[in-house]
Design a protein around this motif. Structure first.
Motif, PDB file in Angstrom:
ATOM      1  N   SER A   1       0.834  -1.195   0.000  1.00 17.81           N
ATOM      2  CA  SER A   1       0.000   0.000   0.000  1.00 17.81           C
ATOM      3  C   SER A   1       0.873   1.251   0.000  1.00 17.81           C
ATOM      4  O   SER A   1       0.644   2.190  -0.767  1.00 17.81           O
ATOM      5  N   VAL A   2       1.910   1.256   0.826  1.00 20.56           N
ATOM      6  CA  VAL A   2       2.811   2.410   0.894  1.00 20.56           C
ATOM      7  C   VAL A   2       3.579   2.559  -0.421  1.00 20.56           C
ATOM      8  O   VAL A   2       3.656   3.639  -1.002  1.00 20.56           O
TER       9      VAL A   2
ATOM     10  N   ALA B   1       1.079   3.537  -3.160  1.00 20.75           N
ATOM     11  CA  ALA B   1       0.209   4.667  -2.830  1.00 20.75           C
ATOM     12  C   ALA B   1      -1.255   4.323  -3.075  1.00 20.75           C
ATOM     13  O   ALA B   1      -2.066   5.203  -3.352  1.00 20.75           O
ATOM     14  N   ILE B   2      -1.586   3.024  -2.943  1.00 23.04           N
ATOM     15  CA  ILE B   2      -2.974   2.568  -3.119  1.00 23.04           C
ATOM     16  C   ILE B   2      -3.484   2.091  -1.756  1.00 23.04           C
ATOM     17  O   ILE B   2      -2.771   1.373  -1.043  1.00 23.04           O
ATOM     18  N   PRO B   3      -4.691   2.499  -1.351  1.00 24.51           N
ATOM     19  CA  PRO B   3      -5.232   2.116  -0.041  1.00 24.51           C
ATOM     20  C   PRO B   3      -5.211   0.593   0.156  1.00 24.51           C
ATOM     21  O   PRO B   3      -5.408  -0.170  -0.803  1.00 24.51           O
ATOM     22  N   SER B   4      -5.035   0.141   1.430  1.00 22.56           N
ATOM     23  CA  SER B   4      -4.892  -1.279   1.742  1.00 22.56           C
ATOM     24  C   SER B   4      -6.037  -2.124   1.194  1.00 22.56           C
ATOM     25  O   SER B   4      -5.811  -3.204   0.639  1.00 22.56           O
TER      26      SER B   4
ATOM     27  N   TYR C   1       2.332  10.703  -2.134  1.00 23.39           N
ATOM     28  CA  TYR C   1       1.455  10.189  -3.203  1.00 23.39           C
ATOM     29  C   TYR C   1       2.295   9.655  -4.351  1.00 23.39           C
ATOM     30  O   TYR C   1       3.503   9.894  -4.422  1.00 23.39           O
ATOM     31  N   GLU C   2       1.635   8.948  -5.222  1.00 19.92           N
ATOM     32  CA  GLU C   2       2.319   8.441  -6.412  1.00 19.92           C
ATOM     33  C   GLU C   2       1.951   9.356  -7.571  1.00 19.92           C
ATOM     34  O   GLU C   2       0.784   9.436  -7.969  1.00 19.92           O
TER      35      GLU C   2
ATOM     36  N   PRO D   1      -5.562  10.194  -2.639  1.00 21.22           N
ATOM     37  CA  PRO D   1      -4.304   9.684  -3.187  1.00 21.22           C
ATOM     38  C   PRO D   1      -3.156   9.662  -2.188  1.00 21.22           C
ATOM     39  O   PRO D   1      -2.097   9.116  -2.492  1.00 21.22           O
TER      40      PRO D   1
ATOM     41  N   ALA E   1      -3.690   8.827   1.245  1.00 22.42           N
ATOM     42  CA  ALA E   1      -4.049   8.017   2.422  1.00 22.42           C
ATOM     43  C   ALA E   1      -3.092   6.846   2.611  1.00 22.42           C
ATOM     44  O   ALA E   1      -2.555   6.638   3.707  1.00 22.42           O
ATOM     45  N   ALA E   2      -2.848   6.088   1.548  1.00 20.00           N
ATOM     46  CA  ALA E   2      -2.074   4.856   1.692  1.00 20.00           C
ATOM     47  C   ALA E   2      -0.690   5.105   2.254  1.00 20.00           C
ATOM     48  O   ALA E   2      -0.150   4.265   2.980  1.00 20.00           O
ATOM     49  N   ARG E   3      -0.089   6.245   1.922  1.00 18.66           N
ATOM     50  CA  ARG E   3       1.278   6.499   2.372  1.00 18.66           C
ATOM     51  C   ARG E   3       1.377   7.375   3.613  1.00 18.66           C
ATOM     52  O   ARG E   3       2.472   7.679   4.053  1.00 18.66           O
TER      53      ARG E   3
ATOM     54  N   GLU F   1      -1.585   7.480   6.283  1.00 18.41           N
ATOM     55  CA  GLU F   1      -2.430   7.181   7.443  1.00 18.41           C
ATOM     56  C   GLU F   1      -1.884   6.051   8.318  1.00 18.41           C
ATOM     57  O   GLU F   1      -2.399   5.815   9.393  1.00 18.41           O
ATOM     58  N   GLN F   2      -0.817   5.369   7.854  1.00 22.88           N
ATOM     59  CA  GLN F   2      -0.213   4.365   8.719  1.00 22.88           C
ATOM     60  C   GLN F   2       0.757   4.998   9.721  1.00 22.88           C
ATOM     61  O   GLN F   2       1.284   4.315  10.577  1.00 22.88           O
TER      62      GLN F   2
END
Lengths: 433, 433
Positions: A395-396, A399-402, B47-48, B82, B84-86, B88-89
Motif C-alpha cells: 500500500s505504501v 500509494a494505493i489504499p490497503s 502520493y504516487e 491519493p 491516504a495509503a502512504r 495514514e499508517q
C-alpha cells in the motif's frame, strides 16, 4: 526501334486497322472512324504537348474540325501559334502524307491510336486537368490522343497505381519497389511507371510477377515505336504483351529531355495514386510527384535511411506534407481506400488537411499485467522480483489504499501472477507452476 | 546506488543545504525555506505522481499549507484519497522522520530539492499541463517538486530538446541520435533524455561531446540516489557533473514499470521539442511522443528503412501527422525555430495544420541548359548529340517558330553550347573548345 511480333499478340487489340473495325461497330461509319484517327495523328504531330489552348480547342470543336482548321490555317490564333512551326512549312497534302507515315509506323509495332470518344479513352484520368489548371500546375493540359500498344485501357485512373523513383537506386529501394508492385498487382491494381532503369524497371517487373491481365502500363517519353532506354527494349515488349505501352508522341519522336517531365504528368494522371520509392533531392521523379499532388491524386512516399541521398527527395515530400508516408503494399492499398481518396480530394480543393489514420501508439512491450487495470498492475509492479511484501508495504509502495491492494492481489492471484507466503505476497514465477 | 564525489562538483549548486542558503538571499527567512523544502519532500513521499487533484491543491494553497493539511488529515477528500495509503499508517512525527531520511539521502548524493517559488523551478515547462488537461492527455499533472543533482536548471523548456528512442537500437539509430545530439548541443540546446540503454545513452553522450555548460539532463524514473540501469551509473554521475539529473521520486524509490511512462511526461514537458529516433511499434518511447504532442511541444521523428522494425514507431508517428519529419540536427533546429513553434501551438489548439517548409522540388539532374529559358532549352534538346540540323528541322522538331529558333540558337551560341556547320547547327562538345 522495337518490332512488333504479331504472332504473340491479340490482333484485335493490337492492330490499328482492327481497332478501327472494332470502333466501327459503334454508330459512326468506318470512314468517319478513319477520319477521326487521321485527325488525332495530325494533331499529335502538329504541336509539342502539353498545350492548354490547343487541348481546349480540340475539346470544344472536336478532333476532326480542329485538325482541318489547323491544317488549313483557319484555327484561332492561340491554336495556330503552337502549331505553326510544324505545319506552315508543309502544304495540306504533305501533312496528310506525314499522317500516313505515322499511322503505318504505329501499325508496324502493333500500336493503335485512341482519343476522346474511343471506348478505351481514359476520359476520367484527364478531367482533373481542369481542376489542375486553376491550381497552376505545370504541364496542366491533357493529351489530345495516345498511341497504345497492348491491352485495352480500362478503369483508369481508378484501378491504377504509379510507382516511380530514381534511375539510380539502392538495393533497399529495389526491394521496397518490388514488394509494393507485387502487392498492388496481386490486389488487382495496374502498376504504371516510365520504363526507365532503376525503380521503374523493378516496378514493372514486380507487377508482372503474378499471372494476371494488365498488371502494368509503361508510359514512354518518345514515339511508341522506340524503346528508351534501349536496354529496356525487351522489357517494354513484354509489357506490351501482358499489359500496355502508351505514348502521346508521334512514332519516331526522340526522348528529348523536357519530354520526360511532360510524360510524367501522364503517369500521375492515369493513376489514382503515385508512390515515390526513392528520389534524390533533384530527381526528375519529383515532377511526377508534383503532378500527382496538383491533380488531386493520392501522393505517397516511402521513407528510407536519412543517411541515404536517394531518400532525400522522399523525405522532402513527406516533410512538406505533400506526400503520405507508406511502408508497404498494405499501407498503399489502405491509403488508396475510398475514405482517403475523398480526403485527398478535399485537400486538393483546400477543404481540410489530410491525415492518414493509424493505430494509436501502444505502451511498452508485453508484460504479465497487460490487459489488467492500471491500479492492479501498480500493485504487481510494487512487488519486487524475488521477495515477499505485506499488504501494508504494498500500500505504501504503490500509494494505493490497503483495501484496494487486497482486492488487486485477489485479481492477481486469479490470474496466477502472485502467491501468498507466510502472510505476505510474492510474484509467482513460471517455475512455481 | 550512485555516490556524490563532492570534489568535482560545485558545492553551491549541488548541495541541498547550500541551495537553501542561496534561496535564503530572497525575501523568505532561512527557517521558512527549510520548512518549504521539508514540505516538498513530504508531498513527494505522500502520493504516487501524477495526481491532478493534489497538484492543483498544492498550487492553490502552497506547498507548506498543503503538506501540513495532508499530514494532519485536514486536506479535502480529493487530496486525502491519493495520499491516504502512504500517510495514514504513520503519526505526524514518523512522517517528519521520513522527510529527514529523504533529505539526508538526497544530500548524500549531492542532490537538492526544488519546487514552485524556487528560482530554478522550471515553471514555464509545467504551464502547459493546464492545456493538456483539457486535451485529455494521460498523466497530465505537473510534479509538485523535483530532486536535482548537478547544474542549475535554466531556460526550460525553451532551450531544451529531448532525444528519445528504443533501448534496443540499430547502428543506424545510434549514428543519427549521436549526430542530432551533437548538433543540438553545439547550437546551445540542452539535450534531455532518460539515461536508458540505447538511444538515450547515445543522446547523452553525443551532447557531452562538446565542452560546454549544461549540455544534457537525465530524468530518472527512480529515486535521485539510484542509478537505473545500474550499468549506466557512471554515465549518470558524469551527467550530474556537467549537466543535471532530475527525479520526482523520493530517494530510494525503485524504477517501477509505470514510473517510466510517468517520467516520460517530464522529459516531454521540460523540452521545447522531442525527437523520436528509433522506436518499435509498441515502444515505451511512444508515450514520450504522446506527451510531447499533448503538451503542445514540437514532436519530431526520424524516418528509417521500412524494413527495420525499430523504425515502425517513427513511421506511425509520421504517418499519423503527429510528428514532423527530421533527418538531421539542422532540420531539428529549423523545426524548433520560432515560426514552427507558433505553428505547433496553433496545431495544438486546433487553429491550422502544421507544415514544415521545404525547398520546392527541382527538376532532374544538372544539364548544360540549366538556367536558360524553357524555349531555348527545347531548341538545344532538339539537336541530336552528334549530328547537325537546319533551323527548319529544329523548328519542326521543337514545335517552335523558325524566328524563335534562330533567336534561341543565338543565345545558345553565346553560351558556347552550339556551333554552326555548313549552314546548319550542332551541339558543341567540350572537345570542340
Amino acid at each position: 526501334m522495337v518490332k512488333h511480333d504479331g504472332s504473340q499478340q491479340d490482333p484485335v487489340l493490337l492492330s490499328g486497322r482492327d481497332v478501327t473495325t472494332e470502333i466501327g461497330t459503334s454508330r459512326r461509319p468506318p470512314e468517319a472512324e478513319e477520319e477521326l484517327r487521321r485527325s488525332w495523328a495530325g494533331l499529335l504531330r502538329a504541336y509539342e504537348p502539353p498545350d492548354a489552348a490547343l487541348a481546349g480547342y480540340v475539346e470544344r470543336v472536336g478532333a476532326r474540325a480542329a485538325w482541318t482548321a489547323i491544317r488549313d490555317r483557319r484555327a484561332p490564333r492561340s491554336v495556330l501559334l503552337p502549331t505553326a512551326a510544324r505545319t506552315e512549312q508543309f502544304i495540306a497534302a504533305e501533312l496528310e502524307a506525314l499522317i500516313d507515315t505515322d499511322l503505318a509506323a504505329a501499325e508496324a509495332v502493333g500500336a493503335r491510336l485512341i482519343g476522346a470518344g474511343d471506348p478505351e479513352w481514359p476520359e476520367a484520368a484527364f478531367v482533373s486537368f481542369l481542376m489542375a489548371a486553376s491550381n497552376a500546375v505545370k504541364n496542366a493540359a491533357p493529351p489530345v490522343a495516345l498511341y497504345v500498344r497492348g491491352r485495352r485501357l480500362t478503369n483508369l485512373p481508378a484501378d491504377a497505381l504509379s510507382i516511380v523513383g530514381s534511375r539510380a537506386n539502392t538495393a533497399y529501394g529495389q526491394r521496397v519497389a518490388a514488394d509494393i508492385a507485387m502487392g498492388a498487382a496481386d490486389a488487382g491494381l495496374t502498376v504504371i511507371s516510365g520504363a526507365a532503369f532503376g525503380i521503374d524497371t523493378v516496378a514493372h517487373r514486380g507487377a508482372m510477377a503474378y499471372d494476371r491481365e494488365s498488371p502494368t502500363i509503361a508510359v514512354l517519353a518518345c514515339g511508341i515505336d522506340r524503346a528508351y532506354p534501349v536496354a529496356n527494349a525487351a522489357l517494354i515488349d513484354r509489357i506490351a504483351q501482358v499489359g500496355s505501352v502508351i505514348s502521346e508522341y508521334p512514332p519516331g519522336f526522340s526522348p528529348a529531355r523536357h519530354r520526360f517531365l511532360v510524360r510524367n504528368r501522364l503517369i500521375a494522371a492515369l493513376s489514382a495514386g503515385t508512390v515515390v520509392v526513392e528520389a534524390g533531392r533533384r530527381s526528375g521523379t519529383l515532377s511526377t510527384a508534383g503532378a500527382a499532388d496538383g491533380l488531386g491524386r493520392v501522393l505517397m512516399a516511402v521513407p528510407g535511411p536519412v543517411t541515404s541521398a536517394l531518400s532525400v527527395g522522399c523525405h522532402l515530400l513527406l516533410a512538406s506534407g505533400k506526400a503520405l508516408l507508406v511502408t508497404s503494399a498494405e499501407d498503399v492499398l489502405a491509403t488508396l481506400g475510398e475514405r482517403e481518396r475523398v480526403e485527398a480530394f478535399n485537400r486538393h480543393v483546400g477543404l481540410e488537411p489530410l491525415m492518414l489514420p493509424t493505430e494509436p501508439p501502444r505502451p511498452t512491450e508485453r508484460h504479465p499485467t497487460d490487459g489488467l487495470e492500471p491500479g492492479i498492475a501498480k500493485v504487481y509492479d510494487a512487488l519486487p522480483a524475488r521477495a515477499a511484501r505485506t499488504v501494508t508495504q504494498l500500500s505504501v509502495e504503490s500509494a494505493i489504499p490497503s483495501g484496494d491492494v487486497i482486492a488487486a492481489l485477489t485479481v492477481l492471484e486469479l490470474h496466477d501472477l502472485v502467491r501468498r507466503q507466510n502472510g505476505a505476497w510474492r510474484r509467482k514465477r513460471q517455475s512455481d507452476q
